[in-house]
Write a protein that holds these residues in place. Structure first.
Motif, PDB file in Angstrom:
ATOM      1  N   PHE A  48       0.805  -1.219   0.000  1.00  0.00           N
ATOM      2  CA  PHE A  48       0.000   0.000   0.000  1.00  0.00           C
ATOM      3  C   PHE A  48       0.845   1.280   0.000  1.00  0.00           C
ATOM      4  CE2 PHE A  48      -3.605  -2.424   2.352  1.00  0.00           C
ATOM      5  CZ  PHE A  48      -3.937  -3.054   1.167  1.00  0.00           C
ATOM      6  N   GLY A  49       2.114   1.156   0.398  1.00  0.00           N
ATOM      7  CA  GLY A  49       2.975   2.335   0.399  1.00  0.00           C
ATOM      8  C   GLY A  49       4.095   2.255  -0.620  1.00  0.00           C
ATOM      9  N   GLU A  50       4.264   1.057  -1.211  1.00  0.00           N
ATOM     10  CA  GLU A  50       5.367   0.819  -2.144  1.00  0.00           C
ATOM     11  C   GLU A  50       6.690   1.281  -1.511  1.00  0.00           C
ATOM     12  OE1 GLU A  50       3.437   2.946  -5.451  1.00  0.00           O
ATOM     13  OE2 GLU A  50       3.274   1.005  -6.452  1.00  0.00           O
ATOM     14  N   GLU A  51       6.844   0.924  -0.238  1.00  0.00           N
ATOM     15  CA  GLU A  51       7.990   1.350   0.567  1.00  0.00           C
ATOM     16  C   GLU A  51       9.147   0.355   0.428  1.00  0.00           C
ATOM     17  OE1 GLU A  51      10.710   2.709   2.266  1.00  0.00           O
ATOM     18  OE2 GLU A  51       9.014   4.068   2.687  1.00  0.00           O
ATOM     19  N   HIS A 135      -2.485   8.618  -6.384  1.00  0.00           N
ATOM     20  CA  HIS A 135      -1.276   7.802  -6.281  1.00  0.00           C
ATOM     21  C   HIS A 135      -1.435   6.558  -7.143  1.00  0.00           C
ATOM     22  CE1 HIS A 135      -3.420   5.110  -3.513  1.00  0.00           C
ATOM     23  NE2 HIS A 135      -3.755   6.157  -2.801  1.00  0.00           N
ATOM     24  N   SER A 136      -0.334   5.844  -7.333  1.00  0.00           N
ATOM     25  CA  SER A 136      -0.279   4.766  -8.320  1.00  0.00           C
ATOM     26  C   SER A 136      -1.242   3.619  -8.000  1.00  0.00           C
ATOM     27  CB  SER A 136       1.143   4.223  -8.432  1.00  0.00           C
ATOM     28  OG  SER A 136       1.591   3.709  -7.194  1.00  0.00           O
ATOM     29  N   LEU A 137      -1.523   3.359  -6.726  1.00  0.00           N
ATOM     30  CA  LEU A 137      -2.446   2.271  -6.390  1.00  0.00           C
ATOM     31  C   LEU A 137      -3.865   2.602  -6.841  1.00  0.00           C
ATOM     32  CD1 LEU A 137      -1.177   1.355  -2.817  1.00  0.00           C
ATOM     33  CD2 LEU A 137      -0.676   0.197  -4.960  1.00  0.00           C
ATOM     34  N   LEU A 142      -8.162   1.869 -10.893  1.00  0.00           N
ATOM     35  CA  LEU A 142      -8.998   2.451 -11.935  1.00  0.00           C
ATOM     36  C   LEU A 142      -8.763   1.767 -13.272  1.00  0.00           C
ATOM     37  CD1 LEU A 142     -10.834   4.493 -13.309  1.00  0.00           C
ATOM     38  CD2 LEU A 142      -8.936   6.135 -13.264  1.00  0.00           C
ATOM     39  N   ARG A 143      -7.523   1.518 -13.609  1.00  0.00           N
ATOM     40  CA  ARG A 143      -7.224   0.877 -14.902  1.00  0.00           C
ATOM     41  C   ARG A 143      -7.800  -0.533 -14.971  1.00  0.00           C
ATOM     42  NH1 ARG A 143      -0.984   2.997 -15.542  1.00  0.00           N
ATOM     43  NH2 ARG A 143      -1.464   4.961 -16.590  1.00  0.00           N
ATOM     44  N   ASP A 144      -7.690  -1.294 -13.868  1.00  0.00           N
ATOM     45  CA  ASP A 144      -8.268  -2.644 -13.842  1.00  0.00           C
ATOM     46  C   ASP A 144      -9.781  -2.577 -14.026  1.00  0.00           C
ATOM     47  OD1 ASP A 144      -5.763  -3.682 -13.427  1.00  0.00           O
ATOM     48  OD2 ASP A 144      -6.030  -4.004 -11.271  1.00  0.00           O
ATOM     49  N   PHE A 145     -10.416  -1.646 -13.322  1.00  0.00           N
ATOM     50  CA  PHE A 145     -11.853  -1.456 -13.442  1.00  0.00           C
ATOM     51  C   PHE A 145     -12.237  -1.064 -14.866  1.00  0.00           C
ATOM     52  CE2 PHE A 145     -14.840   2.148 -13.693  1.00  0.00           C
ATOM     53  CZ  PHE A 145     -16.028   1.500 -13.426  1.00  0.00           C
ATOM     54  N   ALA A 193      -2.661  19.437  -5.307  1.00  0.00           N
ATOM     55  CA  ALA A 193      -3.068  18.992  -6.641  1.00  0.00           C
ATOM     56  C   ALA A 193      -1.912  18.414  -7.449  1.00  0.00           C
ATOM     57  CB  ALA A 193      -3.681  20.163  -7.413  1.00  0.00           C
ATOM     58  N   ARG A 194      -0.692  18.476  -6.919  1.00  0.00           N
ATOM     59  CA  ARG A 194       0.467  18.119  -7.736  1.00  0.00           C
ATOM     60  C   ARG A 194       0.427  16.669  -8.235  1.00  0.00           C
ATOM     61  NH1 ARG A 194       2.134  18.165  -2.463  1.00  0.00           N
ATOM     62  NH2 ARG A 194       3.213  16.308  -1.688  1.00  0.00           N
ATOM     63  N   SER A 195      -0.205  15.779  -7.477  1.00  0.00           N
ATOM     64  CA  SER A 195      -0.257  14.364  -7.876  1.00  0.00           C
ATOM     65  C   SER A 195      -1.573  13.986  -8.546  1.00  0.00           C
ATOM     66  CB  SER A 195      -0.051  13.474  -6.645  1.00  0.00           C
ATOM     67  OG  SER A 195       1.167  13.767  -6.004  1.00  0.00           O
ATOM     68  N   ALA A 196      -2.483  14.943  -8.687  1.00  0.00           N
ATOM     69  CA  ALA A 196      -3.824  14.626  -9.190  1.00  0.00           C
ATOM     70  C   ALA A 196      -3.795  14.293 -10.673  1.00  0.00           C
ATOM     71  CB  ALA A 196      -4.763  15.800  -8.940  1.00  0.00           C
ATOM     72  N   GLN A 197      -4.567  13.272 -11.053  1.00  0.00           N
ATOM     73  CA  GLN A 197      -4.743  12.890 -12.456  1.00  0.00           C
ATOM     74  C   GLN A 197      -6.232  12.666 -12.705  1.00  0.00           C
ATOM     75  OE1 GLN A 197      -2.369   9.467 -13.465  1.00  0.00           O
ATOM     76  NE2 GLN A 197      -0.438  10.453 -12.918  1.00  0.00           N
ATOM     77  N   LEU A 198      -6.754  13.311 -13.734  1.00  0.00           N
ATOM     78  CA  LEU A 198      -8.177  13.224 -14.060  1.00  0.00           C
ATOM     79  C   LEU A 198      -8.384  12.370 -15.308  1.00  0.00           C
ATOM     80  CD1 LEU A 198     -11.197  14.145 -13.837  1.00  0.00           C
ATOM     81  CD2 LEU A 198     -10.537  16.119 -15.243  1.00  0.00           C
ATOM     82  N   ARG A 199      -9.288  11.396 -15.206  1.00  0.00           N
ATOM     83  CA  ARG A 199      -9.695  10.578 -16.351  1.00  0.00           C
ATOM     84  C   ARG A 199     -11.225  10.534 -16.367  1.00  0.00           C
ATOM     85  NH1 ARG A 199      -5.106   8.345 -14.158  1.00  0.00           N
ATOM     86  NH2 ARG A 199      -3.435   7.762 -15.610  1.00  0.00           N
TER      87      ARG A 199
END
Length: 208
Positions: A48-51, A135-137, A142-145, A193-199
């Motif tokens: 969940f954190g890709e740590e 974030h990437s998760l 979203l992509r899987d859905f 907003a720096r990490s926001a991505q709209l689809r």
């Protein structure tokens, strides 16, 4: 709630290790940090954190909590920074762990999946679903859905065998598949907003 120290989402100010979006639920971040099996805690940080330092951080938490439970955001953040020093990095070393704990405490990805499915049912033909990920998760979920919702066939089981596909109309169509990202002016006005991505997806009007 992210800005209130007493909700425990941020290490910018000291507060209880809470992180519950719904304060009526039982489990807090402190419960997870202090009682979870180390293997589960490491998995949470990694998935969940890709740590990349998930194992070292988990071992440090395990050592500290034997003597005294971790109770506050700054306690945890300082522990992580000792294990994984900043070395001039822009992002604080605790950022990924705090993200992982928040996602786990609130079951965010499962709730997102349920919300996306409910949105498809609620949309009228021609209705649009605008989705902002941070974030990437969330992007991966979203992509899987979207991959399932925009295809024009179903199949049984986990393996997609072309010969066994059953045709069906797609549930959604892409309107904006490539992410729209904020401009420098938007980020300056709202740094979050720096990490926001709209689809954007649309429910097709079949037969129209």
């Amino acid at each position: 709630q992210l800005d209130h120290a007493d909700r425990g989402f941020s290490f910018q100010a000291d507060g209880p290790l809470d992180m519950r979006m719904d304060i009526t639920q039982a489990m807090t971040a402190a419960d997870l940090v202090n009682t979870a099996d180390p293997a589960d805690l490491e998995r949470i940080f990694r998935e969940f954190g890709e740590e990349p330092q998930a194992r070292r951080i988990t071992r440090a938490i395990e050592t500290v909590r034997r003597a005294s439970p971790l109770q506050t955001t700054l306690e945890l953040a300082r522990l992580i920074e000792r294990v994984n020093p900043r070395h001039g990095q822009r992002i604080h070393p605790a950022t990924r762990v705090f993200q992982a704990l928040r996602i786990a405490v609130n079951d965010e990805l499962q709730i997102l999946r349920r919300g996306l499915a409910a949105a498809v049912r609620a949309l009228r033909p021609g209705g649009r679903l605008a989705l902002i990920t941070f974030h990437s998760l969330e992007v991966r979920t979203l992509r899987d859905f979207a991959a399932q919702a925009t295809r024009d066939y179903d199949f049984d089981g986990e393996v997609d065998v072309p010969e066994l596909r059953r045709p069906r109309p797609p549930q959604l169509d892409w309107v904006q598949k490539k992410a729209l990202v904020p401009t420098p002016e938007e980020i300056s006005a709202n740094p979050r907003a720096r990490s926001a991505q709209l689809r954007v997806l649309e429910k097709p009007c079949h037969g129209s």
